[in-house]
Design a protein around this motif. Sequence first.
Motif, short mmCIF file in Angstrom:
data_model
loop_
_atom_site.label_atom_id
_atom_site.label_comp_id
_atom_site.label_asym_id
_atom_site.label_seq_id
_atom_site.Cartn_x
_atom_site.Cartn_y
_atom_site.Cartn_z
N THR A 2 0.84 -1.19 0.00
CA THR A 2 0.00 0.00 0.00
C THR A 2 0.87 1.25 0.00
OG1 THR A 2 -0.08 0.22 2.40
CG2 THR A 2 -1.74 -1.24 1.38
N THR A 3 0.25 2.38 -0.27
CA THR A 3 1.00 3.65 -0.27
C THR A 3 1.62 3.90 1.10
OG1 THR A 3 -0.48 4.54 -1.95
CG2 THR A 3 0.80 6.13 -0.68
N GLY A 4 0.87 3.62 2.15
CA GLY A 4 1.40 3.81 3.51
C GLY A 4 2.59 2.92 3.79
N GLN A 5 2.52 1.67 3.35
CA GLN A 5 3.65 0.75 3.55
C GLN A 5 4.86 1.20 2.74
OE1 GLN A 5 1.56 -2.77 2.32
NE2 GLN A 5 1.51 -3.58 4.43
N HIS A 6 4.62 1.70 1.54
CA HIS A 6 5.71 2.17 0.69
C HIS A 6 6.42 3.37 1.35
CE1 HIS A 6 8.02 2.85 -2.91
NE2 HIS A 6 7.59 4.11 -2.94
N ILE A 7 5.64 4.29 1.89
CA ILE A 7 6.22 5.46 2.55
C ILE A 7 7.00 5.03 3.79
CG2 ILE A 7 5.65 7.56 3.85
CD1 ILE A 7 3.33 7.95 1.82
N ALA A 8 6.44 4.11 4.58
CA ALA A 8 7.14 3.62 5.77
C ALA A 8 8.44 2.93 5.40
CB ALA A 8 6.23 2.67 6.55
N SER A 9 8.42 2.15 4.34
CA SER A 9 9.63 1.46 3.87
C SER A 9 10.69 2.46 3.42
CB SER A 9 9.27 0.51 2.74
OG SER A 9 10.42 -0.09 2.22
N ARG A 10 10.26 3.49 2.70
CA ARG A 10 11.18 4.52 2.22
C ARG A 10 11.77 5.30 3.40
NH1 ARG A 10 8.19 7.97 -1.61
NH2 ARG A 10 7.70 9.13 0.26
N ASP A 11 10.94 5.61 4.40
CA ASP A 11 11.42 6.33 5.58
C ASP A 11 12.43 5.48 6.37
OD1 ASP A 11 9.81 8.47 4.94
OD2 ASP A 11 8.28 8.03 6.46
N ARG A 12 12.14 4.20 6.47
CA ARG A 12 13.06 3.30 7.17
C ARG A 12 14.40 3.25 6.44
NH1 ARG A 12 12.46 -3.19 8.18
NH2 ARG A 12 14.37 -3.39 9.39
N ALA A 13 14.38 3.13 5.13
CA ALA A 13 15.61 3.10 4.34
C ALA A 13 16.39 4.40 4.52
CB ALA A 13 15.30 2.84 2.88
N ALA A 14 15.69 5.52 4.58
CA ALA A 14 16.35 6.81 4.76
C ALA A 14 17.04 6.88 6.12
CB ALA A 14 15.35 7.96 4.60
N ARG A 15 16.38 6.37 7.15
CA ARG A 15 16.99 6.34 8.48
C ARG A 15 18.21 5.42 8.50
NH1 ARG A 15 11.62 5.97 9.89
NH2 ARG A 15 11.83 3.77 10.47
N GLN A 60 36.90 -2.27 -2.69
CA GLN A 60 36.59 -0.88 -3.04
C GLN A 60 35.08 -0.63 -2.98
OE1 GLN A 60 39.07 1.52 -3.95
NE2 GLN A 60 37.41 2.94 -3.62
N THR A 61 34.29 -1.61 -3.43
CA THR A 61 32.84 -1.49 -3.48
C THR A 61 32.19 -2.75 -2.90
OG1 THR A 61 33.00 -0.14 -5.48
CG2 THR A 61 30.86 -1.12 -5.01
N ILE A 62 31.18 -2.54 -2.08
CA ILE A 62 30.44 -3.65 -1.47
C ILE A 62 28.97 -3.45 -1.77
CG2 ILE A 62 29.83 -4.78 0.69
CD1 ILE A 62 32.42 -3.57 1.85
N THR A 63 28.29 -4.50 -2.21
CA THR A 63 26.84 -4.45 -2.39
C THR A 63 26.20 -5.55 -1.56
OG1 THR A 63 26.95 -5.83 -4.37
CG2 THR A 63 26.95 -3.45 -4.72
N ARG A 64 25.06 -5.22 -0.99
CA ARG A 64 24.30 -6.17 -0.18
C ARG A 64 22.81 -5.91 -0.37
NH1 ARG A 64 28.74 -7.92 0.00
NH2 ARG A 64 29.85 -8.82 1.75
N PRO A 65 21.98 -6.91 -0.04
CA PRO A 65 20.54 -6.77 -0.25
C PRO A 65 19.83 -5.90 0.78
CG PRO A 65 21.03 -8.92 0.64
CD PRO A 65 22.35 -8.26 0.36
N ASP A 66 20.46 -5.70 1.95
CA ASP A 66 19.77 -4.92 2.99
C ASP A 66 20.79 -4.19 3.86
OD1 ASP A 66 20.67 -6.82 5.00
OD2 ASP A 66 19.08 -8.13 4.27
N ALA A 67 20.30 -3.24 4.64
CA ALA A 67 21.18 -2.42 5.47
C ALA A 67 21.91 -3.22 6.54
CB ALA A 67 20.38 -1.28 6.09
N PRO A 68 21.24 -4.14 7.25
CA PRO A 68 21.99 -4.90 8.28
C PRO A 68 23.16 -5.71 7.70
CG PRO A 68 19.64 -5.08 8.69
CD PRO A 68 19.81 -4.42 7.34
N SER A 69 22.97 -6.33 6.55
CA SER A 69 24.07 -7.12 5.98
C SER A 69 25.17 -6.20 5.45
CB SER A 69 23.58 -8.09 4.90
OG SER A 69 22.96 -7.41 3.85
N LEU A 70 24.82 -5.00 4.99
CA LEU A 70 25.85 -4.05 4.57
C LEU A 70 26.63 -3.57 5.80
CD1 LEU A 70 27.20 -2.46 2.28
CD2 LEU A 70 25.57 -0.62 2.73
N ALA A 71 25.94 -3.30 6.89
CA ALA A 71 26.61 -2.87 8.12
C ALA A 71 27.59 -3.95 8.60
CB ALA A 71 25.58 -2.57 9.21
#
Length: 97
Positions: A2-15, A60-71
């Motif tokens: 939903t639009t609300g879920q999309h916004i929450a997901s985007r806000d979480r990614a921004a944090r 030099q460059t690292i890619t991961r599927p999510d923030a915790p695995s990148l951390a």
Amino acid sequence: MTTGQHIASRDRAARQLSVLSATYPGWEIQHNGDAPAEEAWKAVLLHPLTPMLAKVGVEQTITRPDAPSLASALQCQVALIHNERATHEITKFPGRR
């Protein structure tokens, strides 16, 4: 999603992006929600990758599927950099080998 879920997901990614950027200032952290899942989070080392750092496994460059695995990956990279620099600095002191 939903639009609300999309916004929450985007806000979480921004944090998460903000926290990762503050925690790892030696890396440029990027999030691309439109990228393939395995490449959604990316970190690029801001300093030149020396042959010695590459030899011990620093990337030099690292890619991961999510923030915790990148951390997690970045914490490993920081440890490798720290250990290599500490070892290199010790060998510079007179009387040390």
